[in-house]
Design an enzyme around this catalytic site. Structure first.
Site, PDB file in Angstrom:
ATOM      1  N   CYS A   1      32.507  29.930  26.230  1.00  0.00           N
ATOM      2  CA  CYS A   1      33.892  30.439  26.532  1.00  0.00           C
ATOM      3  C   CYS A   1      34.519  29.588  27.606  1.00  0.00           C
ATOM      4  O   CYS A   1      33.934  29.672  28.688  1.00  0.00           O
ATOM      5  CB  CYS A   1      33.687  31.970  26.989  1.00  0.00           C
TER       6      CYS A   1
ATOM      7  N   CYS B   1      35.204  37.668  32.386  1.00  0.00           N
ATOM      8  CA  CYS B   1      35.911  36.776  33.196  1.00  0.00           C
ATOM      9  C   CYS B   1      36.377  37.044  34.603  1.00  0.00           C
ATOM     10  O   CYS B   1      36.885  38.122  34.933  1.00  0.00           O
ATOM     11  CB  CYS B   1      37.261  36.605  32.407  1.00  0.00           C
TER      12      CYS B   1
ATOM     13  N   CYS C   1      47.037  41.944  34.161  1.00  0.00           N
ATOM     14  CA  CYS C   1      46.075  42.848  33.357  1.00  0.00           C
ATOM     15  C   CYS C   1      45.121  43.801  34.114  1.00  0.00           C
ATOM     16  O   CYS C   1      44.398  43.330  35.002  1.00  0.00           O
ATOM     17  CB  CYS C   1      45.083  42.451  32.044  1.00  0.00           C
TER      18      CYS C   1
ATOM     19  N   GLU D   1      35.306  29.328  35.539  1.00  0.00           N
ATOM     20  CA  GLU D   1      34.174  29.571  34.959  1.00  0.00           C
ATOM     21  C   GLU D   1      34.095  29.277  33.486  1.00  0.00           C
ATOM     22  O   GLU D   1      35.029  29.131  32.932  1.00  0.00           O
ATOM     23  CB  GLU D   1      34.237  31.204  34.826  1.00  0.00           C
TER      24      GLU D   1
ATOM     25  N   CYS E   1      44.779  33.492  37.017  1.00  0.00           N
ATOM     26  CA  CYS E   1      45.531  34.258  35.947  1.00  0.00           C
ATOM     27  C   CYS E   1      46.724  34.783  36.642  1.00  0.00           C
ATOM     28  O   CYS E   1      46.452  35.530  37.827  1.00  0.00           O
ATOM     29  CB  CYS E   1      44.799  34.980  35.145  1.00  0.00           C
TER      30      CYS E   1
ATOM     31  N   CYS F   1      41.163  43.468  34.280  1.00  0.00           N
ATOM     32  CA  CYS F   1      40.351  42.265  34.428  1.00  0.00           C
ATOM     33  C   CYS F   1      40.293  41.505  35.839  1.00  0.00           C
ATOM     34  O   CYS F   1      41.303  41.757  36.590  1.00  0.00           O
ATOM     35  CB  CYS F   1      41.369  41.054  33.586  1.00  0.00           C
TER      36      CYS F   1
END
Length: 349
Positions: free
Chosen positions: A105, A336, A116, A92, A112, A119
């Site tokens: 961004c 995100c 976290c 993205e 990832c 997220c």
């Protein structure tokens, strides 16, 4: 087998073309077509001789990925794109049209693995790192959109999916490339890199002598809560992350941005506001307060306006230099990982 040349610097392209007997000035013409004119077909590079265009087509490819999903916010100020590369990896990028210029961004990894808890990017884990060219493709696809209005990209934030400092060489290559005048001509001071606090690489970046802005994801004022929210804190403790950030500020003379996602009844009480103020006291710092953009799989809520007002009142009283991030693109899942996850879910149905 053809070789992808998209993402090469001018020097790298000259070195690539030299064994074939191409004059060095041809490399300059090619990068201008690629990075300034957004032309990704050798046949359309009209200032190159026809035989040379055919030779280039036979030897090389220009791989920039395909925009497979594009969403535009109702206010027309935010556009989110999902870009798919040849191996079907999708990432993205978000274009934000703001009063002070156009910002993008950019993602640095496909997915990832930082884990976290607030997220969406981590929900499907890490697939792979992005190359310099794949990050540049995100930026130039955005550049194409604003060029229609005779505008340009002014600011780049490497704050999309992924931990940039765990893809250090490719990210640094991207930063240096977009800075070049033959590419996007973005000033280093207009580039921000966000990290969850990878201490060795923070220090390494400080020693690169690049005046980019470092943004540190904080999200809690103490180790116990930060470790719950961000598993990386179990390895890199908050005190040492702050020392590495201080080192970066000292080396670069650049103010550090600290990101603090505000989550209802988790990190938004008065005592935590005071602890946050204590943490940032006497530091060269800006604090960016971000009311959480809820992710359905995470079950976190944003604070009520009153809770937020009370939290910010403490920061005001303690003279903390902060801003509250203006929300953009909430109607198009601009946080995100949200768009990619929705696409993966649909693919798996």
């Amino acid at each position: 087998m053809t070789k992808n040349i998209f993402g090469l610097t001018l020097t790298e392209l000259k070195n690539e073309l030299q064994p074939g007997g191409f004059p060095p000035f041809r490399a300059k013409q090619i990068v201008e077509w690629l990075y300034q004119k957004n032309t990704y077909d050798f046949a359309a590079m009209t200032n190159l001789p026809l035989p040379l265009r055919q030779q280039l087509t036979d030897l090389y490819t220009i791989e920039t990925g395909d925009v497979i999903v594009k969403r535009e916010a109702k206010d027309k100020r935010t556009t989110k794109m999902l870009l798919e590369f040849t191996d079907k990896a999708a990432v993205e990028t978000v274009l934000m049209r703001q009063n002070y210029g156009n910002s993008i961004c950019v993602s640095s990894q496909v997915g990832c693995n930082m884990g976290c808890t607030f997220c969406a990017s981590t929900l499907n884990g890490l697939q792979r790192n992005l190359t310099t060219g794949e990050m540049l493709a995100q930026a130039l696809k955005s550049q194409e959109l604003v060029r229609k209005d005779n505008e340009r990209i002014n600011n780049i934030v490497i704050m999309g999916s992924g931990e940039p400092l765990l893809n250090y060489d490719n990210v640094l290559g991207f930063i240096r490339l977009v800075h070049e005048k033959y590419c996007m001509d973005i000033g280093y001071r207009n580039i921000t890199l966000s990290t969850s606090g990878i201490i060795p690489m923070m220090r390494k970046l400080a020693d690169e002598d690049l005046p980019i802005t470092l943004s540190v994801s904080l999200h809690a004022p103490d180790d116990e809560l930060r470790s719950q929210l961000m598993p990386v804190n179990k390895r890199y403790k908050l005190e040492n992350v702050m020392k590495a950030a201080d080192y970066y500020a000292e080396k670069t003379k650049r103010r550090i941005t600290y990101e603090y996602i505000l989550i209802n009844e988790l990190n938004d009480n008065i005592a935590q506001a005071h602890a946050l103020a204590d943490l940032l006291r006497n530091r060269l710092a800006n604090l960016n307060i971000i009311p959480i953009n809820p992710v359905k799989e995470r079950n976190f809520d944003r604070p009520s306006p009153q809770r937020m007002k009370t939290f910010l009142a403490v920061l005001d009283k303690r003279h903390v230099n902060y801003t509250v991030r203006k929300e953009m693109g909430t109607d198009i899942d601009a946080a995100c990982g949200q768009l990619r996850n929705a696409y993966l879910d649909a693919e798996n149905e």
